[in-house]
Design a protein around this motif. Structure first.
Motif, PDB file in Angstrom:
ATOM      1  N   LEU A 104      12.433  23.061  10.980  1.00 23.01           N
ATOM      2  CA  LEU A 104      13.105  21.768  11.781  1.00 23.01           C
ATOM      3  C   LEU A 104      14.290  21.038  11.192  1.00 23.01           C
ATOM      4  CD1 LEU A 104      10.052  20.601  13.347  1.00 23.01           C
ATOM      5  CD2 LEU A 104      11.619  21.943  14.441  1.00 23.01           C
ATOM      6  N   PHE A 105      14.041  20.588   9.840  1.00 25.94           N
ATOM      7  CA  PHE A 105      15.163  19.992   9.096  1.00 25.94           C
ATOM      8  C   PHE A 105      16.305  20.804   8.791  1.00 25.94           C
ATOM      9  CE2 PHE A 105      11.875  16.519   7.179  1.00 25.94           C
ATOM     10  CZ  PHE A 105      11.599  16.292   8.544  1.00 25.94           C
ATOM     11  N   THR A 106      16.255  22.031   8.535  1.00 23.32           N
ATOM     12  CA  THR A 106      17.178  22.948   8.291  1.00 23.32           C
ATOM     13  C   THR A 106      18.005  23.210   9.529  1.00 23.32           C
ATOM     14  OG1 THR A 106      16.151  24.049   6.354  1.00 23.32           O
ATOM     15  CG2 THR A 106      17.981  25.237   7.562  1.00 23.32           C
ATOM     16  N   ARG A 107      17.390  23.349  10.554  1.00 23.13           N
ATOM     17  CA  ARG A 107      18.019  23.323  11.808  1.00 23.13           C
ATOM     18  C   ARG A 107      18.868  22.313  12.186  1.00 23.13           C
ATOM     19  NH1 ARG A 107      15.158  24.941  17.726  1.00 23.13           N
ATOM     20  NH2 ARG A 107      16.657  24.930  18.968  1.00 23.13           N
ATOM     21  N   ALA A 108      18.462  20.993  11.868  1.00 19.62           N
ATOM     22  CA  ALA A 108      19.209  19.733  12.250  1.00 19.62           C
ATOM     23  C   ALA A 108      20.356  19.658  11.148  1.00 19.62           C
ATOM     24  CB  ALA A 108      18.386  18.716  11.871  1.00 19.62           C
ATOM     25  N   LEU A 109      20.118  20.077   9.810  1.00 20.72           N
ATOM     26  CA  LEU A 109      21.295  20.225   8.760  1.00 20.72           C
ATOM     27  C   LEU A 109      22.445  21.293   9.379  1.00 20.72           C
ATOM     28  CD1 LEU A 109      22.462  19.453   6.175  1.00 20.72           C
ATOM     29  CD2 LEU A 109      21.073  21.342   5.286  1.00 20.72           C
ATOM     30  N   LEU A 110      21.925  22.189   9.733  1.00 21.36           N
ATOM     31  CA  LEU A 110      22.970  23.513  10.173  1.00 21.36           C
ATOM     32  C   LEU A 110      23.840  22.848  11.422  1.00 21.36           C
ATOM     33  CD1 LEU A 110      21.131  26.722   9.481  1.00 21.36           C
ATOM     34  CD2 LEU A 110      22.922  25.832   8.360  1.00 21.36           C
ATOM     35  N   GLU A 111      23.147  22.374  12.502  1.00 23.75           N
ATOM     36  CA  GLU A 111      23.805  21.700  13.456  1.00 23.75           C
ATOM     37  C   GLU A 111      24.596  20.661  13.078  1.00 23.75           C
ATOM     38  OE1 GLU A 111      20.683  20.483  15.992  1.00 23.75           O
ATOM     39  OE2 GLU A 111      20.312  22.278  16.839  1.00 23.75           O
ATOM     40  N   GLU A 112      24.354  19.663  12.345  1.00 21.93           N
ATOM     41  CA  GLU A 112      25.068  18.787  11.829  1.00 21.93           C
ATOM     42  C   GLU A 112      26.606  19.372  11.124  1.00 21.93           C
ATOM     43  OE1 GLU A 112      25.075  15.830   7.745  1.00 21.93           O
ATOM     44  OE2 GLU A 112      23.268  15.818   8.947  1.00 21.93           O
ATOM     45  N   LYS A 113      26.328  20.298  10.522  1.00 22.66           N
ATOM     46  CA  LYS A 113      27.549  20.915   9.871  1.00 22.66           C
ATOM     47  C   LYS A 113      28.364  21.951  10.765  1.00 22.66           C
ATOM     48  CE  LYS A 113      26.351  19.736   5.483  1.00 22.66           C
ATOM     49  NZ  LYS A 113      27.449  18.983   4.619  1.00 22.66           N
ATOM     50  N   GLY A 114      27.997  21.801  11.945  1.00 24.62           N
ATOM     51  CA  GLY A 114      28.509  22.718  12.979  1.00 24.62           C
ATOM     52  C   GLY A 114      28.410  24.447  12.875  1.00 24.62           C
ATOM     53  N   LEU A 115      27.362  24.684  12.273  1.00 21.71           N
ATOM     54  CA  LEU A 115      27.000  26.039  11.692  1.00 21.71           C
ATOM     55  C   LEU A 115      25.780  26.580  12.729  1.00 21.71           C
ATOM     56  CD1 LEU A 115      26.938  25.808   7.915  1.00 21.71           C
ATOM     57  CD2 LEU A 115      28.801  26.899   9.585  1.00 21.71           C
ATOM     58  N   ASP A 116      26.010  27.719  13.327  1.00 22.92           N
ATOM     59  CA  ASP A 116      25.067  28.318  14.417  1.00 22.92           C
ATOM     60  C   ASP A 116      24.790  29.833  13.911  1.00 22.92           C
ATOM     61  OD1 ASP A 116      23.435  28.645  16.410  1.00 22.92           O
ATOM     62  OD2 ASP A 116      25.217  29.378  17.839  1.00 22.92           O
ATOM     63  N   PRO A 117      24.035  30.008  12.735  1.00 26.31           N
ATOM     64  CA  PRO A 117      23.651  31.409  12.212  1.00 26.31           C
ATOM     65  C   PRO A 117      22.721  32.015  13.199  1.00 26.31           C
ATOM     66  CG  PRO A 117      22.738  29.886  10.888  1.00 26.31           C
ATOM     67  CD  PRO A 117      23.745  29.110  11.830  1.00 26.31           C
ATOM     68  N   GLN A 118      22.944  33.214  13.509  1.00 27.48           N
ATOM     69  CA  GLN A 118      22.281  33.950  14.547  1.00 27.48           C
ATOM     70  C   GLN A 118      21.060  35.004  13.828  1.00 27.48           C
ATOM     71  OE1 GLN A 118      22.191  33.516  17.979  1.00 27.48           O
ATOM     72  NE2 GLN A 118      23.350  31.820  17.056  1.00 27.48           N
ATOM     73  N   GLN A 119      21.459  35.396  12.373  1.00 30.10           N
ATOM     74  CA  GLN A 119      20.533  36.097  11.814  1.00 30.10           C
ATOM     75  C   GLN A 119      20.495  35.557  10.286  1.00 30.10           C
ATOM     76  OE1 GLN A 119      22.187  40.263  11.904  1.00 30.10           O
ATOM     77  NE2 GLN A 119      20.465  41.209  10.920  1.00 30.10           N
ATOM     78  N   PHE A 120      19.395  35.529  10.133  1.00 23.32           N
ATOM     79  CA  PHE A 120      18.570  34.582   9.032  1.00 23.32           C
ATOM     80  C   PHE A 120      17.671  35.964   7.953  1.00 23.32           C
ATOM     81  CE2 PHE A 120      19.054  31.515  11.935  1.00 23.32           C
ATOM     82  CZ  PHE A 120      19.444  30.110  11.193  1.00 23.32           C
ATOM     83  N   ILE A 121      17.904  35.697   6.821  1.00 20.08           N
ATOM     84  CA  ILE A 121      17.027  36.170   5.749  1.00 20.08           C
ATOM     85  C   ILE A 121      16.202  35.081   5.286  1.00 20.08           C
ATOM     86  CG2 ILE A 121      16.549  37.143   3.665  1.00 20.08           C
ATOM     87  CD1 ILE A 121      19.178  38.860   4.046  1.00 20.08           C
ATOM     88  N   LEU A 122      14.863  34.734   5.698  1.00 16.44           N
ATOM     89  CA  LEU A 122      14.249  34.025   5.094  1.00 16.44           C
ATOM     90  C   LEU A 122      13.478  34.430   3.741  1.00 16.44           C
ATOM     91  CD1 LEU A 122      12.005  33.174   8.294  1.00 16.44           C
ATOM     92  CD2 LEU A 122      14.194  32.402   7.605  1.00 16.44           C
ATOM     93  N   VAL A 123      13.591  33.517   2.586  1.00 13.88           N
ATOM     94  CA  VAL A 123      12.848  33.924   1.447  1.00 13.88           C
ATOM     95  C   VAL A 123      11.684  32.993   1.086  1.00 13.88           C
ATOM     96  CG1 VAL A 123      13.427  34.196  -0.812  1.00 13.88           C
ATOM     97  CG2 VAL A 123      15.362  34.603   0.697  1.00 13.88           C
ATOM     98  N   GLN A 124      10.769  33.560   0.845  1.00 13.26           N
ATOM     99  CA  GLN A 124       9.313  32.790   0.597  1.00 13.26           C
ATOM    100  C   GLN A 124       8.718  33.445  -0.497  1.00 13.26           C
ATOM    101  OE1 GLN A 124       7.532  30.347   0.295  1.00 13.26           O
ATOM    102  NE2 GLN A 124       7.492  29.838   2.401  1.00 13.26           N
ATOM    103  N   LYS A 125       7.632  32.960  -0.925  1.00 15.00           N
ATOM    104  CA  LYS A 125       6.572  33.759  -1.688  1.00 15.00           C
ATOM    105  C   LYS A 125       5.869  34.687  -1.121  1.00 15.00           C
ATOM    106  CE  LYS A 125       4.721  29.559  -2.316  1.00 15.00           C
ATOM    107  NZ  LYS A 125       3.946  28.158  -2.770  1.00 15.00           N
ATOM    108  N   PRO A 126       5.597  35.910  -1.742  1.00 20.37           N
ATOM    109  CA  PRO A 126       5.238  37.180  -0.991  1.00 20.37           C
ATOM    110  C   PRO A 126       3.980  36.485  -0.069  1.00 20.37           C
ATOM    111  CG  PRO A 126       5.415  37.598  -3.520  1.00 20.37           C
ATOM    112  CD  PRO A 126       5.634  36.119  -3.387  1.00 20.37           C
ATOM    113  N   PHE A 127       2.773  35.717  -0.576  1.00 19.50           N
ATOM    114  CA  PHE A 127       1.625  35.548   0.330  1.00 19.50           C
ATOM    115  C   PHE A 127       2.059  34.500   1.406  1.00 19.50           C
ATOM    116  CE2 PHE A 127       1.393  33.141  -3.745  1.00 19.50           C
ATOM    117  CZ  PHE A 127       1.297  31.784  -3.383  1.00 19.50           C
TER     118      PHE A 127
END
Length: 220
Positions: A104-127
């Motif tokens: 949610l906070f990243t979505r708000a940040l991107l909207e504030e920057k005028g960015l609207d990415p459609q395709q994401f690579i989410l990076v996280q711990k394996p588990f």
């Protein structure tokens, strides 16, 4: 007993992994934590040309309180810069304290920057791959996502920050959240095979219950 625990834990670990095939995307979205290997993996993906910029999202969580001198996101960003990622290709969201807030906070940040990415690579711990996927799909539907994590096996994963027992406790807790969070509106539903849930129950009986959430009794 040790071999039984290992077998059960490996089954849960395998369930959490999505094994997505990566392709070039609009951005790399890193859900930060206490494991800087995630930052290193994201930086390598950027340097390999998978996306034009990286978002690091994370404030100070339960496992990182006192670990870093700044937010998780700022600490991870420093790792990426040290590996050659340009400052101007990095966005930082330093307030979130859980997976839902990461989205949610990243979505708000991107909207504030005028960015609207459609395709994401989410990076996280394996588990945490599967829960990250389920949370993102609930909180930000309509996007294309793949999930990636450092290519580290269960046996190789424990380090100075996370012991073998810590890893089992956290991923058992995450499996419980995968089951329970859809009813609370936090994530989409995921099928959990019977043998995986049986492994969960055995591990909880064996004392791996430190990361569980309290659930209300049926009918309450």
């Amino acid at each position: 007993m040790a071999s039984q625990v290992h077998s059960l834990a490996q089954k849960v670990w395998n369930y959490h992994l999505l094994n997505d095939s990566l392709e070039k995307s609009d951005c790399i979205f890193v859900l930060c934590s206490n494991d800087v290997r995630v930052a290193e993996h994201a930086a390598r993906l950027f340097l390999d040309g998978y996306a034009p910029y990286i978002i690091f999202s994370g404030g100070v969580g339960e496992l990182t309180n006192g670990m870093f001198s700044r937010s998780e996101a700022e600490s991870f960003a420093l790792v990426a810069v040290d590996m050659g990622v340009p400052d101007d290709c990095i966005l930082i969201e330093p307030q979130s304290t859980n997976t839902g807030e990461n989205v949610l906070f990243t979505r708000a940040l991107l909207e504030e920057k005028g960015l609207d990415p459609q395709q994401f690579i989410l990076v996280q711990k394996p588990f945490m791959e599967r829960r990250t996927y389920a949370t993102f799909m609930q909180q930000w539907p309509g996007k294309q996502i793949t999930v990636s994590s450092p290519p580290i096996s269960f046996d190789e994963y424990p380090n100075e920050q996370l012991t073998y027992s810590d890893v089992i406790n956290v991923m058992v807790g995450d499996l419980q959240r995968i089951r329970d969070y859809p009813a609370q509106g936090y994530s989409i539903s995921q099928d959990i095979p019977i043998d995986v849930w049986q492994a969960f129950e055995f591990l909880v009986e064996l004392g791996f219950n430190e990361h569980l959430i309290k659930t209300k009794p049926a009918g309450s």
